[in-house]
Design a protein around this motif. Structure first.
Motif, short mmCIF file in Angstrom:
data_model
loop_
_atom_site.label_atom_id
_atom_site.label_comp_id
_atom_site.label_asym_id
_atom_site.label_seq_id
_atom_site.Cartn_x
_atom_site.Cartn_y
_atom_site.Cartn_z
N LEU A 1 0.87 -1.18 0.00
CA LEU A 1 0.00 0.00 0.00
C LEU A 1 0.91 1.23 0.00
O LEU A 1 1.89 1.29 0.73
CB LEU A 1 -0.87 -0.02 1.25
N VAL A 2 0.58 2.22 -0.84
CA VAL A 2 1.40 3.43 -0.96
C VAL A 2 0.48 4.64 -0.88
O VAL A 2 -0.61 4.64 -1.45
CB VAL A 2 2.16 3.44 -2.31
N TRP A 3 0.95 5.69 -0.17
CA TRP A 3 0.18 6.92 -0.12
C TRP A 3 1.09 8.09 -0.39
O TRP A 3 2.30 8.04 -0.17
CB TRP A 3 -0.56 7.10 1.21
N GLU A 4 0.46 9.17 -0.91
CA GLU A 4 1.21 10.37 -1.29
C GLU A 4 0.42 11.60 -0.80
O GLU A 4 -0.78 11.70 -1.05
CB GLU A 4 1.37 10.43 -2.80
N VAL A 5 1.11 12.50 -0.11
CA VAL A 5 0.47 13.71 0.39
C VAL A 5 0.62 14.80 -0.67
O VAL A 5 1.73 15.09 -1.13
CB VAL A 5 1.11 14.17 1.72
N THR A 6 -0.51 15.39 -1.07
CA THR A 6 -0.50 16.50 -2.01
C THR A 6 -0.97 17.76 -1.28
O THR A 6 -1.28 17.72 -0.10
CB THR A 6 -1.43 16.22 -3.21
N GLU A 7 -1.03 18.87 -1.98
CA GLU A 7 -1.45 20.13 -1.35
C GLU A 7 -2.92 20.10 -0.91
O GLU A 7 -3.29 20.77 0.04
CB GLU A 7 -1.23 21.29 -2.31
N THR A 8 -3.73 19.32 -1.61
CA THR A 8 -5.17 19.32 -1.31
C THR A 8 -5.66 18.04 -0.64
O THR A 8 -6.82 17.97 -0.25
CB THR A 8 -5.97 19.54 -2.60
N TYR B 1 -8.82 8.98 -2.90
CA TYR B 1 -8.35 10.33 -2.63
C TYR B 1 -9.09 10.86 -1.40
O TYR B 1 -10.31 10.83 -1.35
CB TYR B 1 -8.59 11.25 -3.83
N ILE B 2 -8.34 11.32 -0.40
CA ILE B 2 -8.94 11.88 0.81
C ILE B 2 -8.60 13.36 0.86
O ILE B 2 -7.44 13.73 1.05
CB ILE B 2 -8.39 11.18 2.07
N PRO B 3 -9.60 14.25 0.66
CA PRO B 3 -9.32 15.68 0.76
C PRO B 3 -9.01 16.09 2.20
O PRO B 3 -9.62 15.59 3.14
CB PRO B 3 -10.61 16.35 0.26
N THR B 4 -8.06 17.00 2.38
CA THR B 4 -7.64 17.39 3.73
C THR B 4 -7.75 18.91 3.95
O THR B 4 -7.15 19.42 4.88
CB THR B 4 -6.19 16.95 3.99
N GLN B 5 -8.54 19.60 3.13
CA GLN B 5 -8.68 21.04 3.32
C GLN B 5 -9.31 21.37 4.66
O GLN B 5 -8.96 22.37 5.28
CB GLN B 5 -9.54 21.68 2.21
#
Length: 144
Positions: free
Chosen positions: A63-70, A112-116
């Motif tokens: 399992l791989v995850w990547e943190v983006t700006e949103t 995709y999990i939004p983190t705003q």
């Protein structure tokens, strides 16, 4: 002004008592949060978590995850089907920031999990997921 031995000893003793009372006062107002309110119940079930970690390490594609700006983009292994579970975001410094998201991958096994709306800070991300009857556990650190 000359200080006698007796006066010096009482000043030293009084300073020590003040220091101890200050430390006790500081420790009483210190906020202490456990990882979870059900700490002891979860500790008994820890062997199950160890088994899930072994299962996750044995996967051909992890399992791989990547943190983006949103938000956070999660890639589940392509060979697995019917993936379900929960993603927990645990903030060690303030448990009021903790939140959970249900695992719902799309057809390509990505999510995709939004983190705003999440409060900024350092989180321990914990994946408690399964595919069919096989359970898996992954975790890591993310900064939002």
């Amino acid at each position: 002004m000359k200080i006698s031995w007796g006066t010096g000893i009482w000043v030293l003793y009084g300073s020590f008592v003040l220091l101890i009372l200050t430390m006790v006062g500081m420790s009483v107002v210190q906020k202490i949060d456990l990882v979870t309110d059900k700490y002891y119940e979860e500790e008994i079930q820890y062997q199950g978590k160890i088994d899930k970690i072994k299962n996750a390490k044995s996967l051909a594609a992890p399992l791989v995850w990547e943190v983006t700006e949103t938000g956070i983009k999660i890639n589940y292994p392509k060979e697995l089907q019917n993936i379900s579970g929960v993603v927990n975001f645990y903030c060690p410094s303030d448990n009021s920031k903790d939140f959970s998201v249900k695992i719902q991958p799309d057809l390509g096994n990505t999510q995709y999990i939004p983190t705003q709306n999440a409060a900024a800070g350092r989180y321990r991300i914990q994946f408690d997921w399964k595919s069919g009857e096989m359970g898996y556990w992954n975790e890591g650190i993310v900064n939002l």
